[in-house]
Design a protein around this motif. Sequence first.
Motif, mmCIF file in Angstrom:
data_model
loop_
_atom_site.group_PDB
_atom_site.id
_atom_site.type_symbol
_atom_site.label_atom_id
_atom_site.label_comp_id
_atom_site.label_asym_id
_atom_site.label_seq_id
_atom_site.Cartn_x
_atom_site.Cartn_y
_atom_site.Cartn_z
ATOM 1 N N ALA A 156 -43.239 11.940 30.981
ATOM 2 C CA ALA A 156 -42.002 11.940 30.180
ATOM 3 C C ALA A 156 -40.923 12.603 30.881
ATOM 4 O O ALA A 156 -39.566 12.046 30.977
ATOM 5 C CB ALA A 156 -42.228 12.181 28.869
ATOM 6 N N ALA A 157 -40.930 13.819 31.482
ATOM 7 C CA ALA A 157 -39.891 14.548 32.033
ATOM 8 C C ALA A 157 -39.617 14.038 33.443
ATOM 9 O O ALA A 157 -38.330 14.096 33.860
ATOM 10 C CB ALA A 157 -40.773 16.160 32.180
ATOM 11 N N SER A 163 -34.065 16.004 38.228
ATOM 12 C CA SER A 163 -34.569 17.626 38.797
ATOM 13 C C SER A 163 -35.935 17.641 38.758
ATOM 14 O O SER A 163 -36.692 17.876 39.612
ATOM 15 C CB SER A 163 -33.614 18.508 38.105
ATOM 16 O OG SER A 163 -34.203 18.780 36.845
ATOM 17 N N THR A 164 -36.532 17.288 37.675
ATOM 18 C CA THR A 164 -37.953 17.307 37.441
ATOM 19 C C THR A 164 -38.510 16.284 38.399
ATOM 20 O O THR A 164 -39.655 16.610 39.158
ATOM 21 C CB THR A 164 -38.343 16.789 35.951
ATOM 22 O OG1 THR A 164 -37.811 17.710 35.238
ATOM 23 C CG2 THR A 164 -40.036 16.970 35.864
ATOM 24 N N ALA A 165 -38.046 14.954 38.466
ATOM 25 C CA ALA A 165 -38.421 14.076 39.440
ATOM 26 C C ALA A 165 -38.681 14.573 40.740
ATOM 27 O O ALA A 165 -39.364 14.297 41.615
ATOM 28 C CB ALA A 165 -37.929 12.673 39.478
ATOM 29 N N HIS A 170 -41.600 16.558 45.732
ATOM 30 C CA HIS A 170 -41.562 17.489 46.763
ATOM 31 C C HIS A 170 -42.987 18.100 46.607
ATOM 32 O O HIS A 170 -43.784 18.624 47.730
ATOM 33 C CB HIS A 170 -40.552 18.816 46.359
ATOM 34 C CG HIS A 170 -39.348 18.665 46.965
ATOM 35 N ND1 HIS A 170 -38.969 18.201 48.370
ATOM 36 C CD2 HIS A 170 -38.145 18.670 46.507
ATOM 37 C CE1 HIS A 170 -37.689 18.124 48.475
ATOM 38 N NE2 HIS A 170 -37.114 18.084 47.190
ATOM 39 N N ALA A 171 -43.508 18.286 45.608
ATOM 40 C CA ALA A 171 -44.911 18.929 45.465
ATOM 41 C C ALA A 171 -45.891 17.816 45.879
ATOM 42 O O ALA A 171 -46.895 18.024 46.344
ATOM 43 C CB ALA A 171 -44.958 19.149 43.868
ATOM 44 N N LEU A 172 -45.542 16.569 45.592
ATOM 45 C CA LEU A 172 -46.513 15.396 45.977
ATOM 46 C C LEU A 172 -46.590 15.295 47.394
ATOM 47 O O LEU A 172 -47.611 15.107 48.160
ATOM 48 C CB LEU A 172 -46.140 14.013 45.327
ATOM 49 C CG LEU A 172 -46.998 12.752 45.359
ATOM 50 C CD1 LEU A 172 -48.338 13.178 44.389
ATOM 51 C CD2 LEU A 172 -46.329 11.625 44.696
ATOM 52 N N LEU A 173 -45.431 15.272 48.044
ATOM 53 C CA LEU A 173 -45.387 15.315 49.354
ATOM 54 C C LEU A 173 -46.106 16.418 50.030
ATOM 55 O O LEU A 173 -46.857 16.319 51.136
ATOM 56 C CB LEU A 173 -43.994 15.156 50.189
ATOM 57 C CG LEU A 173 -43.153 14.060 49.859
ATOM 58 C CD1 LEU A 173 -41.572 14.313 50.260
ATOM 59 C CD2 LEU A 173 -43.639 13.146 50.826
ATOM 60 N N GLU A 252 -29.749 16.417 52.027
ATOM 61 C CA GLU A 252 -31.197 15.782 51.842
ATOM 62 C C GLU A 252 -30.923 14.473 51.046
ATOM 63 O O GLU A 252 -31.883 13.232 51.529
ATOM 64 C CB GLU A 252 -31.844 16.858 51.090
ATOM 65 C CG GLU A 252 -33.546 16.210 51.010
ATOM 66 C CD GLU A 252 -34.282 17.218 50.244
ATOM 67 O OE1 GLU A 252 -35.625 16.970 49.847
ATOM 68 O OE2 GLU A 252 -33.651 18.477 49.823
ATOM 69 N N GLY A 253 -30.071 14.203 50.039
ATOM 70 C CA GLY A 253 -30.310 13.146 49.070
ATOM 71 C C GLY A 253 -29.381 12.011 49.627
ATOM 72 O O GLY A 253 -29.309 11.078 49.109
ATOM 73 N N GLU A 254 -28.659 12.424 50.731
ATOM 74 C CA GLU A 254 -27.570 11.465 51.246
ATOM 75 C C GLU A 254 -28.190 10.258 52.145
ATOM 76 O O GLU A 254 -29.356 10.603 52.623
ATOM 77 C CB GLU A 254 -26.595 12.282 52.065
ATOM 78 C CG GLU A 254 -25.124 11.480 52.365
ATOM 79 C CD GLU A 254 -24.140 12.098 52.939
ATOM 80 O OE1 GLU A 254 -23.192 11.645 53.264
ATOM 81 O OE2 GLU A 254 -24.305 13.494 52.956
#
Length: 342
Positions: A156-157, A163-165, A170-173, A252-254
């Motif tokens: 849900a978060a 920002s949570t996503a 990052h953690a998943l990578l 980074e997000g661009e």
Amino acid sequence: MTVAIAPSEESAVRQGVLDPVARDARDFGAYARTGGWAFALKVARSVRPGGQSADETPKVSAKEFAELAGCSPERVMRYYKAWDRAADDDLVPHFELLVPGADIELPDAEVWHTYYVSRSSAASERGTAITQAAEAEGIRPTKALEVAENPTALRAAILADPSTAQAARHALLDRVREDPALQAELARDIARTDELKKAVATESRAADRIGYVRQIAEKGQIRTPAGQTLDAPAGLRSEAERHLSLLDELDEGEDSGEWATEAYDTMKHLVVETVEADPELRVQERRTKFYSSLQKATKVFEELTFDDADDIYEDDMVQRLEDLQQAIGSAIAALRGAAPRQ
């Protein structure tokens, strides 16, 4: 922490406030200052340490204490172990020095979560790994364990909060680099999702184009349309370095796709101009292209088989081969005519 009636409580009693209310206020104030230490003390001074028998001490077992408290022995032992860890760090006295009913000065509430783990899952192999990862990140293990035990809340978060996503991504990578099974699962998920496949293809194309520019800028080499690898002229390399610096400065997000395409198209155009401007290079490029095409055509033809000609025969096949034979004859005659005479 020595329990005493505070001046505010005495005032409350004088004003006719009932004793239970004043007592609750006092207990609340004590807990606000000490957090879980207030309850851990009750366990530490009342539960027998390991190795002591009932004859040696007035304290009771964790099971008996839990029955009196109306909770589980496991919950009692979590407080017990938290105190034990703190005692090992000389933050609080060891069990043997504590007397039932006696108060002592307690640590601040903020320190409590460093020693207390509220979930039994922390004792498992999975819980231990989560606890160690949390400590490495500088956060309380209880927070990480809570998230791990409630994946629906985590989902849900992630769905609701960008920002949570981002943190989850990052953690998943970080995780996927060391987990081949997870790599395979993610690859399958991407392959089965059209939107992800398109996004991956777009990013791969952009990465290839950036790699082309980087090859010129960092290694000083160009690859011509025919496949030649040559040293890049100084001006062309300088232009590649300029484009690469622009790409590296993107946030980074661009989206880098448009910038990568512009840089790639510019460098490809400059490479073609470089080849066309040098007569020797131009001839070598044509020769390389011819050899490449000839090699591909030869390979394709060699892969044809005629063992089952009776099954696949059509008049059009013969006609096409005869046309090809004539084209090959003309090519051979042209090349022989251009050969240096002895």
